[in-house]
Design a protein around this motif. Structure first.
Motif, PDB file in Angstrom:
ATOM      1  N   VAL A   1       1.208   6.875   1.544  1.00 25.99           N
ATOM      2  CA  VAL A   1       1.761   5.531   1.414  1.00 25.99           C
ATOM      3  C   VAL A   1       3.279   5.524   1.557  1.00 25.99           C
ATOM      4  O   VAL A   1       3.844   4.592   2.106  1.00 25.99           O
ATOM      5  CB  VAL A   1       1.342   4.891   0.067  1.00 25.99           C
ATOM      6  CG1 VAL A   1       1.967   3.520  -0.108  1.00 25.99           C
ATOM      7  CG2 VAL A   1      -0.176   4.795  -0.024  1.00 25.99           C
ATOM      8  N   ASN A   2       3.950   6.551   1.065  1.00 23.85           N
ATOM      9  CA  ASN A   2       5.410   6.570   1.141  1.00 23.85           C
ATOM     10  C   ASN A   2       5.898   7.844   1.837  1.00 23.85           C
ATOM     11  O   ASN A   2       5.114   8.729   2.183  1.00 23.85           O
ATOM     12  CB  ASN A   2       6.046   6.393  -0.241  1.00 23.85           C
ATOM     13  CG  ASN A   2       5.748   7.526  -1.203  1.00 23.85           C
ATOM     14  OD1 ASN A   2       4.989   8.444  -0.915  1.00 23.85           O
ATOM     15  ND2 ASN A   2       6.364   7.461  -2.379  1.00 23.85           N
ATOM     16  N   GLY A   3       7.200   7.929   2.032  1.00 23.22           N
ATOM     17  CA  GLY A   3       7.803   9.069   2.722  1.00 23.22           C
ATOM     18  C   GLY A   3       7.482  10.414   2.100  1.00 23.22           C
ATOM     19  O   GLY A   3       7.079  11.338   2.816  1.00 23.22           O
ATOM     20  N   PRO A   4       7.659  10.587   0.767  1.00 25.20           N
ATOM     21  CA  PRO A   4       7.332  11.880   0.166  1.00 25.20           C
ATOM     22  C   PRO A   4       5.878  12.285   0.381  1.00 25.20           C
ATOM     23  O   PRO A   4       5.579  13.461   0.624  1.00 25.20           O
ATOM     24  CB  PRO A   4       7.636  11.666  -1.324  1.00 25.20           C
ATOM     25  CG  PRO A   4       8.702  10.629  -1.341  1.00 25.20           C
ATOM     26  CD  PRO A   4       8.341   9.702  -0.204  1.00 25.20           C
ATOM     27  N   ALA A   5       4.963  11.340   0.331  1.00 30.31           N
ATOM     28  CA  ALA A   5       3.550  11.679   0.562  1.00 30.31           C
ATOM     29  C   ALA A   5       3.327  12.108   2.000  1.00 30.31           C
ATOM     30  O   ALA A   5       2.554  13.022   2.278  1.00 30.31           O
ATOM     31  CB  ALA A   5       2.656  10.490   0.221  1.00 30.31           C
ATOM     32  N   LEU A   6       4.023  11.462   2.909  1.00 29.83           N
ATOM     33  CA  LEU A   6       3.887  11.790   4.327  1.00 29.83           C
ATOM     34  C   LEU A   6       4.411  13.190   4.618  1.00 29.83           C
ATOM     35  O   LEU A   6       3.755  13.978   5.296  1.00 29.83           O
ATOM     36  CB  LEU A   6       4.637  10.756   5.171  1.00 29.83           C
ATOM     37  CG  LEU A   6       4.506  10.865   6.671  1.00 29.83           C
ATOM     38  CD1 LEU A   6       3.064  10.666   7.101  1.00 29.83           C
ATOM     39  CD2 LEU A   6       5.389   9.825   7.341  1.00 29.83           C
ATOM     40  N   THR A   7       5.563  13.529   4.059  1.00 28.79           N
ATOM     41  CA  THR A   7       6.164  14.825   4.353  1.00 28.79           C
ATOM     42  C   THR A   7       5.588  15.965   3.527  1.00 28.79           C
ATOM     43  O   THR A   7       5.488  17.083   4.003  1.00 28.79           O
ATOM     44  CB  THR A   7       7.695  14.796   4.162  1.00 28.79           C
ATOM     45  OG1 THR A   7       7.996  14.413   2.832  1.00 28.79           O
ATOM     46  CG2 THR A   7       8.351  13.848   5.135  1.00 28.79           C
TER      47      THR A   7
END
Length: 121
Positions: A79-85
């Protein structure tokens, strides 16, 4: 479309930084872990941003700014940047609802990110 991804990641980072360190009630119950909550239309502020009817929102507070994920139909979406990376997962854009407006093409996902970051508490 690359500009849209960049805007999404910047928005996610701003929200994550604004919420870091803020204590919040996780709102979980009914046997759910403290870092997860069932969300669906009606229990999230604003318009429902997804094409699925509901799912489990999670946050991992050990991932720096908090990796927020959403699980629906046996798939886990970043959902957010940290989860994506940090976590990988499915691309949230596959279930992110369109508005039909060329200026703001997607429904605001900010309330989902905020609720997810509250779960990191």
């Amino acid at each position: 479309m690359k500009g849209g991804i960049a805007i999404f990641l910047v928005l996610a980072a701003i929200i994550a930084l604004a919420r870091m360190g803020k204590e919040a009630d996780n709102g979980s119950g009914g046997g759910q872990a403290a870092n997860e909550a069932w969300i669906e239309p009606g229990n999230i502020t604003g318009d429902w941003p997804f094409t699925v009817s509901g799912g489990t929102l999670r946050c991992n507070p050990r991932d720096g700014g908090g990796a927020v994920t959403f699980e629906a139909d046996d798939k886990v979406y970043a959902v957010n940047g940290p989860a994506l990376t940090l976590r990988g997962g499915e691309d949230i854009r596959t279930i992110w609802r369109d508005t039909g407006d060329p200026v703001a093409p997607k429904v605001n996902i900010g309330p989902v990110i905020e609720r997810g970051l509250d779960l990191c508490g």
